[in-house]
Every structure is written in C-alpha cells, then in structure tokens.
Scaffold this motif. Structure first.
Motif, PDB file in Angstrom:
ATOM      1  N   ALA A  46      -0.606   9.816   0.619  1.00 18.92           N
ATOM      2  CA  ALA A  46      -0.732   8.358   0.674  1.00 18.92           C
ATOM      3  C   ALA A  46       0.615   7.666   0.469  1.00 18.92           C
ATOM      4  O   ALA A  46       0.894   6.640   1.103  1.00 18.92           O
ATOM      5  N   GLU A  47       1.448   8.227  -0.381  1.00 24.70           N
ATOM      6  CA  GLU A  47       2.700   7.575  -0.758  1.00 24.70           C
ATOM      7  C   GLU A  47       3.865   7.881   0.190  1.00 24.70           C
ATOM      8  O   GLU A  47       4.916   7.251   0.090  1.00 24.70           O
ATOM      9  N   ASN A  48       3.669   8.813   1.098  1.00 26.87           N
ATOM     10  CA  ASN A  48       4.751   9.205   1.997  1.00 26.87           C
ATOM     11  C   ASN A  48       4.345   9.050   3.457  1.00 26.87           C
ATOM     12  O   ASN A  48       4.506   9.969   4.273  1.00 26.87           O
ATOM     13  N   CYS A  49       3.798   7.894   3.766  1.00 29.16           N
ATOM     14  CA  CYS A  49       3.425   7.614   5.145  1.00 29.16           C
ATOM     15  C   CYS A  49       3.506   6.121   5.405  1.00 29.16           C
ATOM     16  O   CYS A  49       3.548   5.309   4.479  1.00 29.16           O
ATOM     17  N   ASP A  50       3.526   5.772   6.678  1.00 31.41           N
ATOM     18  CA  ASP A  50       3.486   4.371   7.092  1.00 31.41           C
ATOM     19  C   ASP A  50       2.070   3.937   7.440  1.00 31.41           C
ATOM     20  O   ASP A  50       1.795   2.751   7.567  1.00 31.41           O
ATOM     21  N   MET A  51       1.182   4.922   7.594  1.00 25.80           N
ATOM     22  CA  MET A  51      -0.213   4.623   7.914  1.00 25.80           C
ATOM     23  C   MET A  51      -1.062   5.848   7.597  1.00 25.80           C
ATOM     24  O   MET A  51      -0.604   6.983   7.746  1.00 25.80           O
ATOM     25  N   TYR A  89     -11.915  10.300  -1.045  1.00 33.98           N
ATOM     26  CA  TYR A  89     -12.173   8.887  -1.372  1.00 33.98           C
ATOM     27  C   TYR A  89     -11.146   8.368  -2.387  1.00 33.98           C
ATOM     28  O   TYR A  89     -10.653   7.248  -2.258  1.00 33.98           O
ATOM     29  N   LYS A  90     -10.807   9.176  -3.381  1.00 33.36           N
ATOM     30  CA  LYS A  90      -9.806   8.763  -4.373  1.00 33.36           C
ATOM     31  C   LYS A  90      -8.454   8.515  -3.696  1.00 33.36           C
ATOM     32  O   LYS A  90      -7.741   7.562  -4.035  1.00 33.36           O
ATOM     33  N   CYS A  91      -8.103   9.372  -2.756  1.00 38.00           N
ATOM     34  CA  CYS A  91      -6.855   9.195  -2.024  1.00 38.00           C
ATOM     35  C   CYS A  91      -6.897   7.902  -1.209  1.00 38.00           C
ATOM     36  O   CYS A  91      -5.918   7.147  -1.171  1.00 38.00           O
ATOM     37  N   TYR A  92      -8.024   7.658  -0.578  1.00 43.88           N
ATOM     38  CA  TYR A  92      -8.229   6.434   0.210  1.00 43.88           C
ATOM     39  C   TYR A  92      -8.057   5.189  -0.654  1.00 43.88           C
ATOM     40  O   TYR A  92      -7.371   4.232  -0.274  1.00 43.88           O
ATOM     41  N   GLN A  95      -5.129   2.215  -0.580  1.00 45.35           N
ATOM     42  CA  GLN A  95      -5.431   0.785  -0.572  1.00 45.35           C
ATOM     43  C   GLN A  95      -4.659   0.056  -1.661  1.00 45.35           C
ATOM     44  O   GLN A  95      -4.086  -1.023  -1.430  1.00 45.35           O
ATOM     45  N   GLU A  96      -4.626   0.643  -2.850  1.00 45.60           N
ATOM     46  CA  GLU A  96      -3.977   0.002  -3.997  1.00 45.60           C
ATOM     47  C   GLU A  96      -2.477  -0.177  -3.785  1.00 45.60           C
ATOM     48  O   GLU A  96      -1.893  -1.162  -4.255  1.00 45.60           O
ATOM     49  N   ILE A  97      -1.841   0.752  -3.075  1.00 48.73           N
ATOM     50  CA  ILE A  97      -0.389   0.651  -2.882  1.00 48.73           C
ATOM     51  C   ILE A  97      -0.041  -0.017  -1.552  1.00 48.73           C
ATOM     52  O   ILE A  97       1.134  -0.096  -1.183  1.00 48.73           O
TER      53      ILE A  97
END
Length: 206
Positions: free
Chosen positions: A163-168, A181-184, A188-190
C-alpha cells in the motif's frame, strides 16, 4: 531521446548510478513514444541518487475469488487503461491466493504484446523454498519485511508495504475482514487511489 527498447537499459544504468557515492545535481529529460503520442519521463538527481518517474501499481485481494471470469476480464481492461494513460508501469503482486494469481496472469497476458512496457515484481512476506526458481518468472523479487517477525505478522507488514509503495492499488475486496481488507483500509487512510474490481462487477450486475 531513447527508443522503448532502451527503456530497461536506462533503468539498469539508474540502478548502477544509485550505487555511486556521488551523482551530479542535474536533470535529464528523455522521451519515448507510445500510441502515436510523445510521453515524457524525467530522471531526477536528488541527494546523490536518481529516481525514475514510473507509475507503480500494487494488487491485493481475497484468497478466494467468486466471479473468476469476470475478475479476469476486469483486470485485463484496467491494465490496458492504465498503460494507455501512464505508459510504463511497475506491477507489485503477492502469491497468496486466487486474486494474486489472477493479477499475475493478467500482467503476463499484457506482456505478450507489451513486454517492454511493464515489470512484474513479486513481493513476498518472508523467504520461501525454491524462491530462486520462482523468481525466474518475475522481473524482481522483494522481501521488504523483518525476517525475524512471525510469519503472520510478516504478511501484514508486506501488505502495508504494497500500500505504501505504489501510486495506485487494484483490489478485490468484498468482505470487511481479513488481511486484504486491512491492507485496503490502510491504503484508504494514507490516501492511495484505489480501484476495487469487486465494486466494478457489482455495478455491472445492477
């Protein structure tokens, strides 16, 4: 100006330059062609290193996929659309269930026609048996987690890295529980842009 066939060679040069102690503070601009349009990609020299502005996409989803064929079709369409918009793409994917497998297969289908326009990176949560053999099917293999942590915690840390190392993020989320789901929710939060394949399919049914 460089031809698209030189693109990966340029990336290798960048990786090499990043290993040097010194790097000149300058900006190099080069172009490459795509669909009769000229796109620009900037090599930026910052703090003694070089960063290449490439669009990065991470996949995450449930281990079990209900709408197998529909998900395949959605992935093919989304990858094509992203390529049209952004050109060269780095795809990050795991190996933990049906959605990961479908995402990997979709990228490989895309590569049959556009092999020079993407890279497929396997992101593992911890070392696994025969990783050297498995890795031959990917352009890169990354294990971004602390190898001393418990394997379940390592999966969660790997998912955060995605999640933290992508543009989408391209996700397949239908249930409000589980690691995907937790990753999703973390994405969203970041503030990471997210496309949920499950929502696309649901909207089509309506």
């Amino acid at each position: 100006k460089v031809n698209v066939q030189c693109f990966r060679a340029v990336r290798k040069v960048i990786k090499f330059v990043n290993t040097l102690d010194r790097c000149p503070k300058s900006t190099v601009l080069f172009t490459y062609c795509f669909n009769r349009r000229t796109k620009f990609c900037e090599i930026i020299h910052l703090s003694g290193g070089i960063e290449l502005d490439i669009f990065r996409v991470s996949f995450i989803g449930h281990r079990v996929v209900d709408e197998y064929r529909q998900v395949e079709e959605e992935l093919d369409e989304v990858i094509e659309l992203l390529h049209r918009k952004y050109g060269f793409i780095d795809f990050n994917v795991g190996r933990n269930g049906e959605f990961d497998d479908l995402a990997t297969q979709a990228v490989r289908r895309f590569r049959k026609e556009w092999a020079e326009w993407c890279e497929l990176t396997l992101v593992e949560p911890y070392p696994v048996a025969n990783l050297d053999i498995i890795g031959k099917s990917y352009d890169n293999v990354i294990i971004p987690t602390n190898r001393k942590c418990h394997y379940k915690a390592a999966i969660g840390e790997r998912n955060k890295w995605l999640a933290e190392n992508c543009d989408m993020m391209i996700v397949y989320i239908k249930r409000d529980y589980g690691g995907a789901y937790k990753c999703y929710k973390h994405a969203q939060e970041i503030g990471v842009p997210i496309m949920n394949i499950a929502d696309n399919i649901k909207n089509q049914e309506w």
